[in-house]
Structure formats: C-alpha cells, structure tokens
Design an enzyme around this catalytic site. Structure first.
Site, PDB file in Angstrom:
ATOM      1  N   SER A 237      -5.699   1.869  -0.915  1.00  0.00           N
ATOM      2  CA  SER A 237      -4.395   2.144  -0.099  1.00  0.00           C
ATOM      3  C   SER A 237      -5.053   3.269   1.440  1.00  0.00           C
ATOM      4  O   SER A 237      -5.540   3.551   1.239  1.00  0.00           O
ATOM      5  CB  SER A 237      -3.011   3.472  -0.432  1.00  0.00           C
ATOM      6  OG  SER A 237      -2.199   1.927  -1.829  1.00  0.00           O
TER       7      SER A 237
ATOM      8  N   SER B 165       0.956  -1.146  -0.148  1.00  0.00           N
ATOM      9  CA  SER B 165      -0.113  -0.180  -0.314  1.00  0.00           C
ATOM     10  C   SER B 165       0.925   1.616  -0.148  1.00  0.00           C
ATOM     11  O   SER B 165       2.043   1.525   0.104  1.00  0.00           O
ATOM     12  CB  SER B 165      -0.582   0.002   1.271  1.00  0.00           C
ATOM     13  OG  SER B 165      -0.188   0.194   2.115  1.00  0.00           O
ATOM     14  N   CYS B 166       0.150   2.569  -0.497  1.00  0.00           N
ATOM     15  CA  CYS B 166       0.737   3.486  -0.553  1.00  0.00           C
ATOM     16  C   CYS B 166      -0.095   4.406  -0.134  1.00  0.00           C
ATOM     17  O   CYS B 166      -0.902   4.693   1.036  1.00  0.00           O
ATOM     18  CB  CYS B 166       1.195   3.891  -1.413  1.00  0.00           C
ATOM     19  SG  CYS B 166       0.772   3.810  -3.147  1.00  0.00           S
ATOM     20  N   ARG B 167      -0.243   6.102  -0.645  1.00  0.00           N
ATOM     21  CA  ARG B 167      -0.948   6.741  -0.539  1.00  0.00           C
ATOM     22  C   ARG B 167      -2.682   6.373  -1.227  1.00  0.00           C
ATOM     23  O   ARG B 167      -3.561   6.306  -0.688  1.00  0.00           O
ATOM     24  CB  ARG B 167      -0.826   8.229  -0.717  1.00  0.00           C
ATOM     25  CG  ARG B 167      -1.724   8.961  -0.077  1.00  0.00           C
ATOM     26  CD  ARG B 167      -1.561  10.458  -0.853  1.00  0.00           C
ATOM     27  NE  ARG B 167      -1.752  10.907  -2.392  1.00  0.00           N
ATOM     28  CZ  ARG B 167      -2.201  11.637  -2.633  1.00  0.00           C
ATOM     29  NH1 ARG B 167      -3.168  11.398  -2.167  1.00  0.00           N
ATOM     30  NH2 ARG B 167      -2.519  11.338  -4.202  1.00  0.00           N
TER      31      ARG B 167
END
Length: 190
Positions: free
Chosen positions: A178, A150-152
């Site tokens: 995310s 995940s990230c933003r």
C-alpha cells in the site's frame, strides 16, 4: 492442521456458532459446541470427520476446524503491477484511506478514493452505476472486474476485499505494501 498448511486465517469463537472467513482461495472456520451437542464417537480428541475437517475436544468444548479451496484465488498485487496501472485502464485501483490521510500523504496515480466505511454501500446494489460514476469518476465495476485495493499498510484494504467478496466481487487483489511501500519506492513522505 490449518497452521501446518501455513494458511493465514482468523478464528473467532462464539458458543455453538459456525463462523467462517474466506481468504483468497481458502475458506476457514471453527465450530465450537459445548457438551454433547454433536454426536460423533466417544473419542473426540482427534476425529477426522471429512478430508478437510478435524474435530478436537478441548476443556469440554468440541471444536471442528476445516478448510476448503473452492474459491477463486485473490493474489497480492505488487508494486510493479501498481506502477504499471497507467497502461491498464481496465484495472481499477481503490484507496480505502480517509480523505484527510490522502491530503497529508498524496495518492497513487490512477487511484480513486472510496473510504473503507463507504465500500459496502458503494459496491452494493443500492448504488446505481450512474451514482457510482458521479461519486467516483469511474464506471461502477462489474463483479468480475480486476480491482486492486490499497490503504496505508494493507490492513484496511484486506478488510475492503472481505466486504467485496461478500458482495460477490471475485477478482479483487490487496496491494499489501500500500501507501507505505509506494512512498518508500517513489521517494515520497509516508
């Protein structure tokens, strides 16, 4: 042909070089050749050279596009799956955002932080299992272990999956929503 199958893909053209990209179960690529570098037939406008390749001549360049479905499927991880991770310690959630971003927003429970710029080194053979555990507090995953990235907003996590696939990891999933989706559904700032 590729667009008609609704496959996500990126194509990058360099003169005379075959470039391919693996996305989930799909391998896409384009070969651009100038002039008569490839001898097929006189009709290059739409010559099928194999069941999964098309050849097109556009403005003097020969383009061969193809797809293959011989890779393992890497589906998208859902919010519900990520929410249930505390019940699945065998699955590893990796947040590839920068530490400063995590300080501003918070983290998804059970996740570990390996910034995108560190993913290749962390998962390569140059990082031993003991070094990985010391750095990230979890055992270093095996190439077939279940990973969720995940990230933003899901873009950097997809780039991380591409890196992991190049390193031989075969069971990585992108939490495409995310942090943005997580925060919305959990009532947190994003």
């Amino acid at each position: 042909m590729i667009a008609s199958t609704k496959l996500l893909h990126k194509t990058i053209l360099n003169r005379g070089i075959l470039l391919s990209r693996h996305i989930g179960s799909i391998s896409t690529g384009i070969l651009a050749l100038q002039g008569n570098d490839v001898h097929t037939t006189q009709n290059w406008n739409r010559l099928v050279v194999s069941p999964t390749a098309n050849v097109n001549k556009v403005s003097g360049a020969l383009f061969i596009s193809y797809f293959s479905t011989n890779m393992a499927v890497n589906p998208i991880a859902t919010y519900e799956e990520v929410k249930d991770l505390p019940n699945h310690p065998e699955k590893l959630l990796i947040d590839v955002r920068e530490p400063s971003e995590l300080q501003q927003t918070g983290v998804i429970p059970t996740s570990i932080n390996i910034p995108l710029g560190d993913v290749a080194t962390a998962f390569s053979n140059s990082t031993s299992p003991s070094e990985f555990k010391e750095l990230y507090g979890r055992p270093k995953p095996e190439q077939g272990d279940y990973l969720i990235l995940s990230c933003r907003s899901g873009r950097r996590s997809q780039l991380a999956i591409d890196i992991l696939e190049q390193l031989g990891y075969t069971n990585a999933r992108n939490y495409k929503g995310s942090w943005t989706e997580w925060a919305q559904k959990e009532g947190l700032p994003y």
